[in-house]
Design a protein around this motif. Structure first.
Motif, PDB file in Angstrom:
ATOM      1  N   GLN A   1      58.230  60.382   2.188  1.00 14.46           N
ATOM      2  CA  GLN A   1      59.475  60.085   0.551  1.00 14.46           C
ATOM      3  C   GLN A   1      59.523  58.066   0.777  1.00 14.46           C
ATOM      4  O   GLN A   1      60.860  58.075   0.201  1.00 14.46           O
ATOM      5  CB  GLN A   1      60.055  60.834  -0.091  1.00 14.46           C
ATOM      6  N   GLU A   2      58.706  57.541   2.199  1.00 12.33           N
ATOM      7  CA  GLU A   2      59.864  56.491   2.196  1.00 12.33           C
ATOM      8  C   GLU A   2      59.381  55.567   1.340  1.00 12.33           C
ATOM      9  O   GLU A   2      60.414  54.575   0.253  1.00 12.33           O
ATOM     10  CB  GLU A   2      59.699  55.652   3.457  1.00 12.33           C
ATOM     11  N   GLU A   3      57.956  55.676   0.640  1.00  9.42           N
ATOM     12  CA  GLU A   3      57.641  54.377  -0.563  1.00  9.42           C
ATOM     13  C   GLU A   3      58.806  55.603  -1.672  1.00  9.42           C
ATOM     14  O   GLU A   3      58.031  54.003  -2.296  1.00  9.42           O
ATOM     15  CB  GLU A   3      55.878  55.055  -0.484  1.00  9.42           C
ATOM     16  N   ILE A   4      59.083  55.859  -2.327  1.00 10.12           N
ATOM     17  CA  ILE A   4      59.590  56.510  -3.408  1.00 10.12           C
ATOM     18  C   ILE A   4      61.184  56.550  -3.341  1.00 10.12           C
ATOM     19  O   ILE A   4      61.818  56.964  -4.240  1.00 10.12           O
ATOM     20  CB  ILE A   4      59.285  57.218  -4.256  1.00 10.12           C
ATOM     21  N   GLY A   5      61.304  55.535  -2.193  1.00  8.02           N
ATOM     22  CA  GLY A   5      63.660  55.472  -1.708  1.00  8.02           C
ATOM     23  C   GLY A   5      63.982  55.876  -0.734  1.00  8.02           C
ATOM     24  O   GLY A   5      65.135  56.038  -1.242  1.00  8.02           O
ATOM     25  N   LEU A   6      63.162  55.837   0.541  1.00  7.76           N
ATOM     26  CA  LEU A   6      63.914  56.513   1.736  1.00  7.76           C
ATOM     27  C   LEU A   6      63.972  57.377   2.315  1.00  7.76           C
ATOM     28  O   LEU A   6      64.873  57.967   2.286  1.00  7.76           O
ATOM     29  CB  LEU A   6      65.140  55.027   1.766  1.00  7.76           C
ATOM     30  N   ARG A   7      64.013  58.888   0.765  1.00  9.25           N
ATOM     31  CA  ARG A   7      64.483  59.914   0.623  1.00  9.25           C
ATOM     32  C   ARG A   7      64.144  60.519   2.378  1.00  9.25           C
ATOM     33  O   ARG A   7      65.020  61.730   2.088  1.00  9.25           O
ATOM     34  CB  ARG A   7      63.297  60.729  -0.634  1.00  9.25           C
ATOM     35  N   GLY A   8      63.240  61.328   2.384  1.00  5.12           N
ATOM     36  CA  GLY A   8      63.189  61.629   3.812  1.00  5.12           C
ATOM     37  C   GLY A   8      63.503  60.993   4.674  1.00  5.12           C
ATOM     38  O   GLY A   8      64.947  62.130   5.589  1.00  5.12           O
ATOM     39  N   ALA A   9      64.250  59.688   4.599  1.00  3.17           N
ATOM     40  CA  ALA A   9      65.176  59.608   5.889  1.00  3.17           C
ATOM     41  C   ALA A   9      66.777  59.799   5.799  1.00  3.17           C
ATOM     42  O   ALA A   9      67.490  60.066   6.659  1.00  3.17           O
ATOM     43  CB  ALA A   9      64.543  57.753   6.199  1.00  3.17           C
ATOM     44  N   GLU A  10      66.611  59.306   4.358  1.00  2.00           N
ATOM     45  CA  GLU A  10      68.066  60.376   3.620  1.00  2.00           C
ATOM     46  C   GLU A  10      68.268  61.799   4.497  1.00  2.00           C
ATOM     47  O   GLU A  10      69.160  62.230   4.829  1.00  2.00           O
ATOM     48  CB  GLU A  10      68.317  59.944   2.226  1.00  2.00           C
ATOM     49  N   MET A  11      67.487  62.718   4.185  1.00  2.00           N
ATOM     50  CA  MET A  11      67.057  64.230   4.010  1.00  2.00           C
ATOM     51  C   MET A  11      68.098  63.881   6.346  1.00  2.00           C
ATOM     52  O   MET A  11      68.514  65.190   6.247  1.00  2.00           O
ATOM     53  CB  MET A  11      66.108  65.046   3.831  1.00  2.00           C
ATOM     54  N   ILE A  12      67.176  63.945   6.838  1.00  2.37           N
ATOM     55  CA  ILE A  12      66.753  64.133   8.251  1.00  2.37           C
ATOM     56  C   ILE A  12      67.908  63.511   8.819  1.00  2.37           C
ATOM     57  O   ILE A  12      69.170  64.132  10.001  1.00  2.37           O
ATOM     58  CB  ILE A  12      65.594  63.572   8.982  1.00  2.37           C
ATOM     59  N   ALA A  13      68.666  62.177   8.356  1.00  2.00           N
ATOM     60  CA  ALA A  13      69.532  61.407   8.967  1.00  2.00           C
ATOM     61  C   ALA A  13      70.969  62.759   8.603  1.00  2.00           C
ATOM     62  O   ALA A  13      71.895  62.997   9.811  1.00  2.00           O
ATOM     63  CB  ALA A  13      70.173  60.210   8.156  1.00  2.00           C
ATOM     64  N   HIS A  14      71.005  63.298   7.406  1.00  2.00           N
ATOM     65  CA  HIS A  14      72.193  64.044   7.607  1.00  2.00           C
ATOM     66  C   HIS A  14      71.511  65.202   8.045  1.00  2.00           C
ATOM     67  O   HIS A  14      73.532  65.908   8.514  1.00  2.00           O
ATOM     68  CB  HIS A  14      72.391  64.592   6.569  1.00  2.00           C
ATOM     69  N   HIS A  15      70.915  66.028   9.031  1.00  2.00           N
ATOM     70  CA  HIS A  15      70.854  66.882   9.505  1.00  2.00           C
ATOM     71  C   HIS A  15      70.467  66.838  10.699  1.00  2.00           C
ATOM     72  O   HIS A  15      71.293  67.243  11.703  1.00  2.00           O
ATOM     73  CB  HIS A  15      69.384  67.598   9.264  1.00  2.00           C
ATOM     74  N   ILE A  16      70.455  65.731  11.648  1.00  2.00           N
ATOM     75  CA  ILE A  16      70.249  65.138  13.044  1.00  2.00           C
ATOM     76  C   ILE A  16      71.619  64.713  13.055  1.00  2.00           C
ATOM     77  O   ILE A  16      72.385  65.436  14.781  1.00  2.00           O
ATOM     78  CB  ILE A  16      69.155  64.046  13.530  1.00  2.00           C
ATOM     79  N   LYS A  17      72.108  63.989  12.239  1.00  2.00           N
ATOM     80  CA  LYS A  17      73.278  62.938  12.535  1.00  2.00           C
ATOM     81  C   LYS A  17      73.814  61.760  14.129  1.00  2.00           C
ATOM     82  O   LYS A  17      74.395  62.548  15.229  1.00  2.00           O
ATOM     83  CB  LYS A  17      74.595  64.685  12.938  1.00  2.00           C
ATOM     84  N   PRO A  18      72.689  61.777  14.031  1.00  2.00           N
ATOM     85  CA  PRO A  18      72.374  60.805  15.135  1.00  2.00           C
ATOM     86  C   PRO A  18      73.583  59.445  15.693  1.00  2.00           C
ATOM     87  O   PRO A  18      74.521  58.994  15.149  1.00  2.00           O
ATOM     88  CB  PRO A  18      71.278  59.595  15.013  1.00  2.00           C
ATOM     89  N   ASN A  19      73.331  59.137  16.484  1.00  2.00           N
ATOM     90  CA  ASN A  19      74.140  58.025  16.914  1.00  2.00           C
ATOM     91  C   ASN A  19      73.811  56.877  17.242  1.00  2.00           C
ATOM     92  O   ASN A  19      74.343  55.596  17.123  1.00  2.00           O
ATOM     93  CB  ASN A  19      75.413  58.516  18.477  1.00  2.00           C
ATOM     94  N   VAL A  20      72.189  56.631  17.000  1.00  2.00           N
ATOM     95  CA  VAL A  20      71.407  55.551  16.912  1.00  2.00           C
ATOM     96  C   VAL A  20      70.477  55.570  16.780  1.00  2.00           C
ATOM     97  O   VAL A  20      69.642  56.844  16.732  1.00  2.00           O
ATOM     98  CB  VAL A  20      71.689  55.177  19.084  1.00  2.00           C
ATOM     99  N   ALA A  21      70.078  55.104  15.772  1.00  2.00           N
ATOM    100  CA  ALA A  21      68.320  54.865  15.492  1.00  2.00           C
ATOM    101  C   ALA A  21      67.960  53.676  15.398  1.00  2.00           C
ATOM    102  O   ALA A  21      68.501  52.979  14.987  1.00  2.00           O
ATOM    103  CB  ALA A  21      68.305  55.171  14.007  1.00  2.00           C
ATOM    104  N   ILE A  22      66.853  53.718  16.516  1.00  2.00           N
ATOM    105  CA  ILE A  22      65.584  52.593  15.468  1.00  2.00           C
ATOM    106  C   ILE A  22      64.951  52.415  15.164  1.00  2.00           C
ATOM    107  O   ILE A  22      63.651  53.499  15.116  1.00  2.00           O
ATOM    108  CB  ILE A  22      65.292  52.310  17.560  1.00  2.00           C
TER     109      ILE A  22
END
Length: 370
Positions: free
Chosen positions: A224-245
């Motif tokens: 769901q990137e094509e309609i507003g970065l939605r998948g990334a929003e959800m998974i970022a909060h799940h993983i809680k990364p220190n760095v993202a490329i």
């Protein structure tokens, strides 16, 4: 006669016959926004030999994990979805009108063949358009959402519905992958399943070279990137990364009707593109550039005014702020069925992500002021 010296570094191939075969199948598979799961299954099947375990969230974002128990977490990310259409209205005489699912271009639709995805399987249809002989008048009508329609060969609404077609069915183009002039990969949805392919290849290189990373690596193929970065929003909060490329595509601006003054000077074949934008963490960006220079990987630079328009923004502004950077793949004819990327750029994006990972240290602090 002595050989002339050149500033162009010798190219290092990465993609092999096996991975190219997967890439072709992956591109040809339909993964419209909100309906990505078949492509995600293919992607996970390909990447499983190179990871320790995997995770899929409720909306279909897939994550391959290496060294899960490490406290410090690094994400490499792409998005899996492609632009498409939804069935919106079926006329009494069996024609189908559509709305966008993502940034679908109404101007390229006329005369295109499509697949309508139903619970009963795929139904073929075409975007019809009046013959040139019938388009009279001083000013021709251009394609718009109000006048493009699908014809599936039915003559009534009831016949359309008997085929399993209903409002909400998703529609994709049927165009498929090809190699052009032994130089370009061409197809629909290179934006951005090329990214998913490239991060999977990074995992392959790490495994084949027996690299033991000092941190946890999360290889994320988001929905769901094509309609507003939605998948990334959800998974970022799940993983809680220190760095993202993050890797996505950007415009090759050397083709006609593109203004370099506003879009920059970028071209397929000149290497990966590093971005400058508020969401791009400068110290992480410098790490990418240093890795490219050390490994003799050609690269280009791009500036974005307010946002990158990619999943970089979602990761950067999550969890109190995550150092994030963007490596883009130059692409011609974005959001068409003939998107084009250079074979060498694909190799070099893979190499740049791989080399960058080798320079990141566990616990690395990217803050500007400490």
């Amino acid at each position: 006669m002595a050989k002339k010296k050149t500033d162009t570094p010798e190219h290092t191939p990465v993609v092999n016959e096996t991975s190219l075969s997967f890439f072709e199948k992956y591109i040809n598979n339909a993964s419209p926004t909100g309906f990505e799961w078949k492509g995600q299954e293919m992607w996970l099947e390909y990447i499983k030999p190179y990871i320790d375990e995997h995770y899929v969230d409720n909306y279909g974002t897939a994550v391959g994990i290496i060294n899960k128990d490490a406290e410090y977490k690094v994400v490499i990310e792409a998005h899996a979805d492609e632009i498409s259409w939804f069935v919106n209205y079926i006329t009494s005489d069996g024609l189908i009108y559509v709305i966008r699912n993502g940034g679908s271009d109404h101007q390229i639709a006329p005369s295109k063949r499509v697949n309508i995805h139903t619970d009963n399987g795929v139904v073929k249809a075409v975007f019809g358009w009046p013959a040139i002989h019938t388009r009279g008048g001083e000013k021709e009508e251009a394609p718009t959402l109000k006048n493009i329609s699908l014809d599936c060969g039915a003559t009534s609404k009831e016949e359309v519905e008997k085929l399993g077609i209903h409002v909400g069915c998703v529609i994709t183009y049927e165009d498929e992958f090809m190699v052009l002039n032994d130089r370009y990969y061409v197809g629909r949805a290179l934006d951005n399943r090329a990214g998913g392919f490239m991060i999977a290849e990074v995992a392959r290189l790490l495994k084949e070279n027996n690299i033991k990373l000092p941190f946890g690596l999360y290889i994320v193929n988001a929905v769901q990137e094509e309609i507003g970065l939605r998948g990334a929003e959800m998974i970022a909060h799940h993983i809680k990364p220190n760095v993202a490329i993050v890797t996505d595509v950007t415009h090759d601006t050397t083709t006609p009707m593109i203004n370099k003054i506003t879009q920059g000077d970028l071209a397929c074949g000149r290497g990966p593109v590093v971005s400058y934008a508020p969401a791009v963490q400068t110290n992480l960006n410098k790490l990418l550039i240093a890795a490219a220079q050390k490994a003799n990987i050609p690269f280009q630079r791009q500036a974005s005014s307010r946002s990158t328009g990619t999943d970089t923004d979602a990761f950067a502004y999550s969890n109190g702020g995550v150092p994030s950077a963007l490596i883009s793949l130059p692409l011609r004819y974005m959001h068409t069925t003939v998107e084009m990327i250079h074979k060498e750029d694909v190799d070099n994006v893979i190499r740049l992500i791989y080399e960058s990972l080798l320079t990141i240290e566990a616990g690395q602090d990217f803050r500007y002021i400490r």
